[in-house]
Design a protein around this motif. Structure first.
Motif, PDB file in Angstrom:
ATOM      1  N   PRO A 214     -48.944 -31.878 -31.489  1.00  0.00           N
ATOM      2  CA  PRO A 214     -47.741 -31.334 -30.863  1.00  0.00           C
ATOM      3  C   PRO A 214     -46.749 -32.413 -30.455  1.00  0.00           C
ATOM      4  O   PRO A 214     -47.124 -33.496 -29.997  1.00  0.00           O
ATOM      5  CB  PRO A 214     -48.299 -30.608 -29.632  1.00  0.00           C
ATOM      6  CG  PRO A 214     -49.694 -30.249 -30.007  1.00  0.00           C
ATOM      7  CD  PRO A 214     -50.176 -31.408 -30.846  1.00  0.00           C
ATOM      8  N   LYS A 215     -45.473 -32.106 -30.642  1.00  0.00           N
ATOM      9  CA  LYS A 215     -44.396 -33.008 -30.252  1.00  0.00           C
ATOM     10  C   LYS A 215     -44.319 -33.059 -28.720  1.00  0.00           C
ATOM     11  O   LYS A 215     -44.816 -32.189 -28.039  1.00  0.00           O
ATOM     12  CB  LYS A 215     -43.081 -32.479 -30.837  1.00  0.00           C
ATOM     13  CG  LYS A 215     -41.891 -33.407 -30.714  1.00  0.00           C
ATOM     14  CD  LYS A 215     -40.679 -32.756 -31.374  1.00  0.00           C
ATOM     15  CE  LYS A 215     -39.444 -33.629 -31.244  1.00  0.00           C
ATOM     16  NZ  LYS A 215     -38.250 -32.986 -31.869  1.00  0.00           N
TER      17      LYS A 215
ATOM     18  N   HIS B  39     -47.842 -21.979 -39.701  1.00  0.00           N
ATOM     19  CA  HIS B  39     -47.001 -23.173 -39.687  1.00  0.00           C
ATOM     20  C   HIS B  39     -46.896 -23.708 -38.261  1.00  0.00           C
ATOM     21  O   HIS B  39     -46.708 -22.936 -37.320  1.00  0.00           O
ATOM     22  CB  HIS B  39     -45.604 -22.842 -40.232  1.00  0.00           C
ATOM     23  CG  HIS B  39     -44.760 -24.063 -40.458  1.00  0.00           C
ATOM     24  ND1 HIS B  39     -44.105 -24.709 -39.438  1.00  0.00           N
ATOM     25  CD2 HIS B  39     -44.490 -24.768 -41.593  1.00  0.00           C
ATOM     26  CE1 HIS B  39     -43.451 -25.752 -39.924  1.00  0.00           C
ATOM     27  NE2 HIS B  39     -43.669 -25.807 -41.230  1.00  0.00           N
ATOM     28  N   PRO B  40     -47.012 -25.028 -38.070  1.00  0.00           N
ATOM     29  CA  PRO B  40     -46.988 -25.590 -36.722  1.00  0.00           C
ATOM     30  C   PRO B  40     -45.791 -25.166 -35.883  1.00  0.00           C
ATOM     31  O   PRO B  40     -45.938 -24.910 -34.683  1.00  0.00           O
ATOM     32  CB  PRO B  40     -46.983 -27.100 -36.976  1.00  0.00           C
ATOM     33  CG  PRO B  40     -47.683 -27.256 -38.275  1.00  0.00           C
ATOM     34  CD  PRO B  40     -47.294 -26.052 -39.092  1.00  0.00           C
ATOM     35  N   ASP B  41     -44.589 -25.105 -36.475  1.00  0.00           N
ATOM     36  CA  ASP B  41     -43.410 -24.712 -35.699  1.00  0.00           C
ATOM     37  C   ASP B  41     -43.585 -23.318 -35.108  1.00  0.00           C
ATOM     38  O   ASP B  41     -43.210 -23.065 -33.957  1.00  0.00           O
ATOM     39  CB  ASP B  41     -42.155 -24.740 -36.574  1.00  0.00           C
ATOM     40  CG  ASP B  41     -41.702 -26.156 -36.870  1.00  0.00           C
ATOM     41  OD1 ASP B  41     -42.218 -27.087 -36.221  1.00  0.00           O
ATOM     42  OD2 ASP B  41     -40.838 -26.337 -37.750  1.00  0.00           O
ATOM     43  N   MET B  42     -44.159 -22.417 -35.888  1.00  0.00           N
ATOM     44  CA  MET B  42     -44.377 -21.058 -35.410  1.00  0.00           C
ATOM     45  C   MET B  42     -45.603 -20.976 -34.498  1.00  0.00           C
ATOM     46  O   MET B  42     -45.566 -20.350 -33.433  1.00  0.00           O
ATOM     47  CB  MET B  42     -44.552 -20.106 -36.598  1.00  0.00           C
ATOM     48  CG  MET B  42     -44.741 -18.639 -36.199  1.00  0.00           C
ATOM     49  SD  MET B  42     -43.304 -17.968 -35.315  1.00  0.00           S
ATOM     50  CE  MET B  42     -42.109 -17.955 -36.678  1.00  0.00           C
TER      51      MET B  42
ATOM     52  N   VAL C 130     -47.167 -23.293 -32.650  1.00  0.00           N
ATOM     53  CA  VAL C 130     -46.990 -23.928 -31.351  1.00  0.00           C
ATOM     54  C   VAL C 130     -46.054 -23.107 -30.471  1.00  0.00           C
ATOM     55  O   VAL C 130     -46.289 -22.958 -29.271  1.00  0.00           O
ATOM     56  CB  VAL C 130     -46.459 -25.366 -31.523  1.00  0.00           C
ATOM     57  CG1 VAL C 130     -46.067 -25.962 -30.180  1.00  0.00           C
ATOM     58  CG2 VAL C 130     -47.522 -26.237 -32.200  1.00  0.00           C
ATOM     59  N   ARG C 131     -45.014 -22.535 -31.064  1.00  0.00           N
ATOM     60  CA  ARG C 131     -44.079 -21.717 -30.276  1.00  0.00           C
ATOM     61  C   ARG C 131     -44.780 -20.495 -29.692  1.00  0.00           C
ATOM     62  O   ARG C 131     -44.611 -20.174 -28.512  1.00  0.00           O
ATOM     63  CB  ARG C 131     -42.897 -21.277 -31.151  1.00  0.00           C
ATOM     64  CG  ARG C 131     -41.874 -20.422 -30.402  1.00  0.00           C
ATOM     65  CD  ARG C 131     -40.708 -20.055 -31.303  1.00  0.00           C
ATOM     66  NE  ARG C 131     -39.984 -21.241 -31.762  1.00  0.00           N
ATOM     67  CZ  ARG C 131     -38.935 -21.198 -32.573  1.00  0.00           C
ATOM     68  NH1 ARG C 131     -38.501 -20.030 -33.033  1.00  0.00           N
ATOM     69  NH2 ARG C 131     -38.314 -22.297 -32.936  1.00  0.00           N
TER      70      ARG C 131
END
Length: 250
Positions: free
Chosen positions: A64-65, A156-159, A161-162
């Protein structure tokens, strides 16, 4: 471990960095970094007892960012020769090797026994222990199931993690309201867990987080249950100097 003269063991838990948003979490992140800079001056070891992040999931090639400064500071401390031990919490239990491989920090998924200056400690995050809380215990079985983790990894990580961060912030454990209410010594389930453990084995200290409420409860003639509180509003940490254990507000 025999603690060297002038050194101490430090404990922190439930920082929940990233909640309720990355921007609003920044002041708490800076405060935690300042604490790390302070304690590294005389630390023999540092124990982080879970929920350092409000959400953490390691994909095979993605982490995670955000919180990069915290990760960098932890690596700096370990590289200086001070060991750090990490216990996963219910908000960051999806750790699969990144801390060990990149930061040199051992990660534990269950309470562990340590001995400092002939004092015996049982240390862990505290979730899922003791009587009751059956709903969470069922949920934890799902979250730690390898098939469920495999399925989530394909999002997908963007989805992913959100979605996970949204659900994590909505979780009652981050609110601090229900968890900051003292239930009475006879109803504190981690204290009950400690008493049951003492029936089979002696410990001088039981050190946990998860409850978001700093407390020290005698559970035996020479045994104490300690909860570290949180870094959402409490900013408490524990310190053992080889003789005594204290809870201190930073």
């Amino acid at each position: 471990m025999q603690i060297p003269e002038g050194k101490k063991i430090y404990f922190s838990s439930d920082n929940h960095l990233g909640a309720p948003t990355q921007e609003l979490s920044k002041p708490r992140e800076r405060k935690f970094l300042a604490w790390l800079d302070q304690v590294k001056e005389d630390a023999a070891a540092i124990f982080l007892l879970g929920d350092l992040f409000d959400f953490w999931f390691e994909y095979k090639t993605v982490v995670p960012k955000n919180q990069v400064r915290v990760l960098g500071k932890l690596a700096e401390i370990v590289d200086s020769g001070i060991p750090i031990y990490f216990f996963v919490g219910n908000h960051d239990l999806w750790m699969f090797g990144y801390f060990e491989e990149e930061l040199g920090i051992p990660v534990y998924h269950a309470p562990q026994t340590f001995e400092f200056n002939n004092k015996k400690f049982l240390i862990g995050h505290g979730d899922g222990l003791g009587p009751g809380d059956k709903g969470y215990k069922r949920m934890k079985k799902v979250f730690t199931n390898p098939f469920f983790q495999w399925c989530f990894r394909w999002v997908h990580p963007d989805m992913g993690v959100r979605i996970a961060r949204h659900l994590s912030v909505k979780n009652k454990l981050i609110s601090g309201e229900e968890d900051a209410q003292f239930l009475g010594e006879e109803n504190e389930w981690l204290a009950q867990y400690a008493k049951r453990k003492l029936e089979k084995e002696h410990f001088d200290y039981f050190v946990f987080g998860h409850r978001h409420l700093p407390m020290q409860i005698k559970v035996g003639e020479t045994s104490t249950y300690i909860n570290l509180g949180d870094w959402i509003s409490q900013y408490r940490y524990g310190v053992f100097d080889g003789k005594d254990f204290q809870l201190i507000r930073f």
